[in-house]
Design an enzyme around this catalytic site. Structure first.
Site, short mmCIF file in Angstrom:
data_model
loop_
_atom_site.label_atom_id
_atom_site.label_comp_id
_atom_site.label_asym_id
_atom_site.label_seq_id
_atom_site.Cartn_x
_atom_site.Cartn_y
_atom_site.Cartn_z
N HIS A 27 0.85 -1.20 0.00
CA HIS A 27 0.00 0.00 0.00
C HIS A 27 0.88 1.24 0.00
CE1 HIS A 27 -4.16 1.69 1.11
NE2 HIS A 27 -3.37 2.74 0.94
N GLY A 188 -9.85 8.00 -2.25
CA GLY A 188 -10.54 9.29 -2.12
C GLY A 188 -11.43 9.25 -0.88
N HIS A 215 -9.83 0.61 -0.36
CA HIS A 215 -9.66 1.45 0.82
C HIS A 215 -10.96 1.39 1.63
CE1 HIS A 215 -6.23 3.55 -1.13
NE2 HIS A 215 -5.96 4.06 0.06
N GLU A 218 -10.93 3.22 7.09
CA GLU A 218 -9.93 4.24 7.46
C GLU A 218 -10.68 5.46 7.98
OE1 GLU A 218 -7.93 6.11 4.20
OE2 GLU A 218 -6.30 6.89 5.44
N ASP A 324 1.78 3.85 2.97
CA ASP A 324 0.71 4.70 2.42
C ASP A 324 1.30 5.82 1.55
OD1 ASP A 324 -1.93 5.21 1.92
OD2 ASP A 324 -2.38 6.18 3.83
ZN LIG Z 1 -4.03 4.72 0.80
#
Ligand SMILES: [Zn+2]
Length: 386
Positions: A27, A188, A215, A218, A324
Site C-alpha cells: 500500500h 478518495g 480502501h 480508514e 501509504d
Molecule cells: Zn491509501
C-alpha cells in the site's frame, strides 16, 4: 548501492538492520512518494510553482502539512504532486524513482497504486498514462537489476470514489492486466462514498477474475469494510484499522489497564467478543494493509504504541505493514517497522510474520511468491537481528 540512485529513506538510520531485511510494500501511493528534488525539477518544466524550491524545505513542508491535522492542508500536498505528474516523461520518471526508492528501502515486492484519471490534464489518455508509468517501473527494475537488486513491482490502478469513472478505470485495468497492472482499488473520500456505489465496476472485475483491494475502514467504519468484502468482493482491505469498531470491548478493555482482551481487569486475557465482519476477516484471513504513521496523521489512530495493528496481529488477523504516502508521512516500510519495534514491542519474528503475510497476499502468481520466499525472505530473515 549508489546513494544518488538509491537514497536512504527519510527518517531511517543507514545502519538500521531492518533496512536490509527483504520486505513487501502493498500500500504505497505513487503520488504520495515523490522525491522533493524531483518535484522541484518537474515543477520548473511544467511551469508550476511549488511552495518552495529548496528540496529539504519542501520535504518539511509536505510532512508538516500532513501532520497539521487540517484536512485542506493535507489535501493540498496531493495538489502539489499531481501538478507535476501530467506528462508521460514525468510519470515515467516518478515511477522509475518510485521503484528505486523501494529498492533503497529493502523492498523486494511492491505495488504502486495511483489514479490515472487524475493525470489527464496535460492531454494524456488513460492508456497512455498507464503505459508511461509502466515504462518507469520497467526502467527502475532494470536499473535495480544492474545494481544486483531484484524487485517485482506492479501497478494497482485506482478509481476515485467521488467520481463516476470506475467502470472505465476497471476496463482500463483489464486492458493492461498482462502488461503490468496487477490490481484495482478505489481511493478518495470514504465517508459518503461507499464501495457499493461502484458495484458495476467491481462486478465486472469479479467476473473477470481480477484482483481487487479497496480502501475501507480508514475514514469510515465497519459498514464500509462489510461493503468492500461482501458486496464488492475485495481480496484485501486498504487500511481496515476501524475493524476495531466491530469489537464490543476494544476501547473499554484498552482503557481498563492497557491490556487488550483483559476485559474484566483480572490480568487474564480472554478472546475478545467480535462482530461478524471482524470474525470474517479473521477466519478468512483477509489481508489488511495497515499504515500506522498515516493513521496518526488522519486521526484514525492515536499513537504507534496503541495502534491496533499490534493487537490485531496478536489475535491472528492477516496484518501487513505499509507506508501509504512516503513523502507526506516521511516514512517507508523500514521506518514503520522500526517504530513498531521501538514503540510497540515488535520482534524480528513479528516482522518476518507480517512480511510473509504480505508476500502471500501480493497480487503475484503463486509460483513467483514461492520463489521469493525461498530465495529472498527465508535467507534474508535467517541471518537477521534487530
Ligand atoms: Zn491509501
Amino acid at each position: 548501492m549508489d546513494p544518488e540512485l538509491f537514497p536512504t529513506p527519510a527518517g531511517v538510520d543507514a545502519d538500521d538492520p531492518i533496512l536490509n531485511l527483504p520486505k513487501v510494500s502493498l500500500h504505497d501511493h505513487l503520488d504520495g512518494g515523490l522525491r522533493p528534488a524531483t518535484i522541484v525539477e518537474l515543477a520548473a518544466e511544467a511551469g508550476h510553482e511549488p511552495p518552495t524550491t529548496d528540496p529539504e524545505a519542501l520535504r518539511a513542508w509536505f510532512s508538516e502539512s500532513a501532520d497539521s491535522g487540517d484536512l485542506p492542508r493535507y489535501l493540498e500536498t496531493f495538489d502539489q504532486t499531481l501538478a507535476v505528474m501530467q506528462t508521460a516523461p514525468a510519470l515515467t520518471r516518478v515511477a522509475r524513482e518510485w521503484v528505486l526508492d523501494q529498492v533503497a528501502d529493502g523492498v523486494v515486492v511492491a505495488e504502486a497504486r495511483w489514479a490515472p484519471e487524475q493525470h489527464l490534464r496535460g492531454g494524456l489518455t488513460l492508456d497512455g498514462a498507464v503505459e508511461a508509468v509502466q515504462a518507469g517501473i520497467d526502467e527502475g527494475t532494470a536499473l535495480a537489476a544492474q545494481a544486483g537488486k531484484s524487485i517485482r513491482a506492479g501497478q494497482i490502478v485506482t478509481a476515485m470514489r467521488q467520481a463516476d469513472r470506475s467502470q472505465e478505470i476497471a476496463q482500463l485495468a483489464l486492458r493492461h492486466r498482462d502488461a503490468g497492472v496487477v490490481g484495482f482499488d478505489i481511493a478518495g473520500p470514504e465517508a459518503g462514498f461507499p464501495p457499493a456505489a461502484h458495484l458495476e465496476a467491481f462486478d465486472m472485475l469479479h467476473r473477470a477474475g481480477f484482483p481487487v483491494t479497496i480502501h475501507a475502514g480508514e475514514a469510515d467504519g465497519v459498514e464500509s469494510i462489510h461493503g468492500a468484502i461482501h458486496v464488492c468482493h475485495a481480496q484485501r482491505i486498504g487500511h481496515g484499522v476501524r475493524i476495531t469498531d466491530d469489537f464490543a470491548q476494544w476501547a473499554a478493555a484498552a482503557a481498563v489497564d492497557g491490556v487488550m482482551g483483559d476485559v474484566d481487569g483480572d490480568g487474564v486475557e480472554t478472546a475478545p467478543e467480535m462482530g461478524r465482519v471482524a470474525a470474517w476477516l479473521l477466519d478468512q484471513q483477509v489481508p489488511l494493509e495497515l499504515c500506522p504513521s498515516s493513521n496518526l496523521q488522519t486521526a484514525a489512530a492515536t499513537s504507534i504504541a496503541d495502534h491496533p495493528v499490534t493487537r490485531l496481529k496478536e489475535l491472528g488477523f492477516a496484518v501487513t505493514v505499509n507506508p501509504d504516502n512516503r513523502l507526506m508521512s516521511a516514512t517507508s516500510v523500514t521506518r514503520e517497522m522500526r517504530l513498531l519495534v521501538d514503540e510497540a514491542g515488535w520482534t524480528i519474528d513479528d516482522l518476518e510474520w507480517v512480511t510473509v503475510t504480505a508476500l502471500g497476499s501480493a497480487f503475484l502468481p503463486y509460483g513467483v511468491r514461492e520463489a521469493i520466499i525461498d530465495e529472498q525472505l527465508v535467507p534474508g530473515f535467517s541471518r537477521a537481528h534487530l
